[in-house]
Design a protein around this motif. Structure first.
Motif, PDB file in Angstrom:
ATOM      1  N   LEU A 118       0.856  -1.179   0.058  1.00 39.11           N
ATOM      2  CA  LEU A 118      -0.013   0.114   0.100  1.00 39.11           C
ATOM      3  C   LEU A 118       0.963   1.317  -0.125  1.00 39.11           C
ATOM      4  O   LEU A 118       0.513   2.192  -0.494  1.00 39.11           O
ATOM      5  CB  LEU A 118      -0.958   0.069   1.240  1.00 39.11           C
ATOM      6  CG  LEU A 118      -2.247   1.022   1.378  1.00 39.11           C
ATOM      7  CD1 LEU A 118      -2.915   0.982   0.178  1.00 39.11           C
ATOM      8  CD2 LEU A 118      -2.656   1.007   2.756  1.00 39.11           C
ATOM      9  N   LYS A 121       2.191   1.767  -3.428  1.00 35.30           N
ATOM     10  CA  LYS A 121       1.048   1.971  -4.454  1.00 35.30           C
ATOM     11  C   LYS A 121       0.812   3.481  -4.207  1.00 35.30           C
ATOM     12  O   LYS A 121       0.212   4.228  -5.237  1.00 35.30           O
ATOM     13  CB  LYS A 121      -0.163   1.195  -4.195  1.00 35.30           C
ATOM     14  CG  LYS A 121      -1.171   0.906  -5.321  1.00 35.30           C
ATOM     15  CD  LYS A 121      -0.557   0.178  -6.384  1.00 35.30           C
ATOM     16  CE  LYS A 121      -1.664  -0.074  -7.536  1.00 35.30           C
ATOM     17  NZ  LYS A 121      -1.091  -0.729  -8.739  1.00 35.30           N
ATOM     18  N   LEU A 122       0.331   3.939  -3.170  1.00 34.72           N
ATOM     19  CA  LEU A 122      -0.125   5.369  -2.953  1.00 34.72           C
ATOM     20  C   LEU A 122       0.686   6.267  -2.478  1.00 34.72           C
ATOM     21  O   LEU A 122       0.372   7.547  -2.422  1.00 34.72           O
ATOM     22  CB  LEU A 122      -1.441   5.196  -1.876  1.00 34.72           C
ATOM     23  CG  LEU A 122      -2.517   4.287  -2.254  1.00 34.72           C
ATOM     24  CD1 LEU A 122      -3.499   4.329  -1.036  1.00 34.72           C
ATOM     25  CD2 LEU A 122      -3.299   4.691  -3.609  1.00 34.72           C
ATOM     26  N   LYS A 126      -0.451   9.204   1.951  1.00 32.76           N
ATOM     27  CA  LYS A 126      -1.765   8.641   1.502  1.00 32.76           C
ATOM     28  C   LYS A 126      -2.234   7.439   2.124  1.00 32.76           C
ATOM     29  O   LYS A 126      -3.371   7.094   2.579  1.00 32.76           O
ATOM     30  CB  LYS A 126      -1.963   8.609  -0.269  1.00 32.76           C
ATOM     31  CG  LYS A 126      -1.885   9.925  -0.735  1.00 32.76           C
ATOM     32  CD  LYS A 126      -1.879   9.931  -2.260  1.00 32.76           C
ATOM     33  CE  LYS A 126      -2.084  11.325  -2.936  1.00 32.76           C
ATOM     34  NZ  LYS A 126      -2.002  11.343  -4.471  1.00 32.76           N
ATOM     35  N   ALA A 127      -1.110   6.609   1.926  1.00 36.67           N
ATOM     36  CA  ALA A 127      -1.278   4.931   2.705  1.00 36.67           C
ATOM     37  C   ALA A 127      -1.968   5.144   4.206  1.00 36.67           C
ATOM     38  O   ALA A 127      -2.983   4.613   4.568  1.00 36.67           O
ATOM     39  CB  ALA A 127      -0.150   4.183   2.748  1.00 36.67           C
ATOM     40  N   VAL A 130      -5.396   6.670   4.277  1.00 38.32           N
ATOM     41  CA  VAL A 130      -6.363   5.319   3.786  1.00 38.32           C
ATOM     42  C   VAL A 130      -6.362   4.487   5.112  1.00 38.32           C
ATOM     43  O   VAL A 130      -7.637   4.087   5.703  1.00 38.32           O
ATOM     44  CB  VAL A 130      -6.033   4.586   2.678  1.00 38.32           C
ATOM     45  CG1 VAL A 130      -6.799   3.446   2.651  1.00 38.32           C
ATOM     46  CG2 VAL A 130      -5.973   5.639   1.495  1.00 38.32           C
TER      47      VAL A 130
END
Length: 488
Positions: A118, A121-122, A126-127, A130
């Motif tokens: 994660l 990916k982000l 941002k992870a 989330v």
């Protein structure tokens, strides 16, 4: 080149990041103090009454007053089917309670594998944003547990909170390691563990009966973490993204330099950029290694086994049994105010974790691990002997309590903080994500086993001594046959 220094932006960013670690610790310890209140609430919701015979026996054992005179002798023998029904009810409540504790580790075990994915990916910021959605959801479920089927709300809320903690257990050390100067990386890495134990301590303090640990406000204590999730989400917007992520993953050199300048507080960031470029070259030249390859490749197998053993030893040492159930343990040990003893454990925990921040770079990882594990070994023996001899020697309760305090102290000197960042030091850029995921999974799995199994061990009562049993039987006969009534 400028020397590594601590800047206001770095302090603010690390503080904001370890709010997640604080939440991790809070969720670990929050279920401890209100154990009896929550179990009683489970009984009420499920309509499981307390065993009447046990209530009478407790009265006769603990009270100096005489029971009311009864016209007929009381039958203290239960029918077999009543005993079976009572045992089944007790087993059901114990199972629900153990799930309320261990479901947190189940969520962490599942999510720990996806923390690094994660983050890549982000992005790190941002992870974490989330992940806070999960934290908020779990807090709301537990905060509303008094309004519905509490066992369902608490177990599911703990599981969702565990998903959050599993994600941040990988994200937080990774992000702090990427933004910290090289010479401060070890010390700042232990801040993660320090925030965890501070979260445990705060959860124990708010669990006091006159604060939130009472039948009226216990659900507020479980849902209190919603405020932290909102606060951190707001603060994360002011934190710089990881320069390593920007340069290595996104190939945005300008943004990486801008982030470094904010963190270092100066325009000369060539030293850090050289290190990051070298790391990117290593990542480009080395292939990405899968979890299976870690076991099949001989050069990775030994460091992987060491990493797994470090995390398994951390959890199977029994440390989380103390964090989850210390109130019950102290109560079994004969401590009159077990909640305050639990807070004492949290305070000792925090002090020695802060000490490890100073020692980790001076004493070395291996020395601290060996000292910590050796101390825990001897403390566990003394603690067990004290609990076994408690019925014979009353002062053994203080021996057991002291051993628990020292056990926690030795844990935080080395076995607590060191495994989390040592795994990253064992492996290069290629095998590191898979190794971290496996180590984190093993940590959470052993956490789950401890949380699930310990209630069944704790609730196994030791056999009473013949003298104590004789005294209790005598008291029961006096209740069954009041004064003036002839005993046949």
């Amino acid at each position: 080149m400028t020397e590594d220094k601590i800047t206001r932006t770095l302090v603010f960013t690390v503080f904001t990041t370890v709010l997640s670690s604080f939440q991790f610790g809070y969720d670990l310890g929050v279920i401890n103090a209100p154990q009896q209140i929550i179990v009683s609430h489970y009984r009420h919701v499920l309509d499981i009454p307390l065993d009447d015979r046990r209530a009478i026996n407790n009265y006769t054992i603990n009270s100096t007053d005489e029971m009311p005179t009864l016209p007929y002798p009381m039958n203290t023998t239960q029918d077999p089917w009543v005993k079976k029904e009572s045992a089944a009810s007790e087993g059901w409540v114990t199972m629900l309670w153990s799930l309320s504790v261990s479901s947190f580790a189940v969520g962490g075990m599942i999510a720990s594998v996806f923390g690094g994915w994660l983050g890549d990916k982000l992005g790190r910021i941002k992870a974490m944003l989330v992940a806070n959605i999960l934290s908020l959801t779990g807090a709301l479920l537990m905060g509303c547990s008094k309004l519905g089927p509490s066992h369902i709300f608490i177990i599911s809320g703990r599981a969702v909170s565990g998903l959050y903690s599993g994600l941040i257990s990988g994200l937080v050390p990774m992000y702090i390691g990427e933004i910290a100067p090289t010479t401060l990386r070890g010390a700042l890495g232990t801040i993660h563990q320090l925030a965890i134990v501070m979260g445990i301590l705060i959860s124990q303090i708010v669990g006091l009966e006159f604060i939130l640990g009472n039948p009226d406000r216990w659900h507020i204590m479980l849902g209190l973490s919603a405020g932290r999730a909102i606060l951190q989400s707001l603060l994360l917007f002011f934190c710089p993204e990881s320069p390593r992520y920007l340069y290595i993953k996104l190939e945005k050199e300008v943004k990486a330099k801008k982030s470094l300048k904010r963190l270092r507080g100066c325009d000369d960031v060539n030293k850090d950029m050289i290190e990051i470029r070298k790391e990117k070259e290593e990542a480009s030249s080395g292939q990405k290694v899968s979890m299976i390859q870690l076991f099949t490749t001989s050069s990775y197998r030994q460091p992987l086994l060491v990493a797994l053993m470090l995390h398994m030893a951390q959890q199977l040492s029994g440390i989380n049994a103390i964090f989850y159930y210390s109130t019950g343990i102290f109560q079994s040990a004969g401590i009159r105010q077990p909640v305050y003893a639990t807070i004492g454990v949290g305070a000792v925990n925090t002090v020695f974790t802060a000490l490890s921040v100073v020692l980790v770079e001076k004493a070395g990882r291996r020395s601290l691990l060996l000292i910590g594990m050796s101390g825990m070994f001897f403390c566990a023996i003394v603690m067990s002997v004290g609990l076994i001899l408690l019925n014979k020697l009353a002062w053994m309760s203080y021996v057991s309590m002291t051993a628990i305090f020292l056990f926690v102290s030795f844990f935080e000197i080395g076995p607590g903080p060191i495994p989390w960042f040592m795994v990253a030091e064992f492996f290069g850029q290629g095998p590191r994500p898979a190794a971290l995921a496996l180590a984190s999974f093993s940590n959470w799995f052993c956490n789950f086993i401890t949380g699930l199994c310990f209630p069944y061990i704790e609730f196994q009562k030791p056999k009473e001594s013949p003298l104590k049993k004789s005294q209790q039987n005598s008291k029961r006969r006096r209740v069954a046959h009041p004064k003036g009534q002839k005993v046949l």
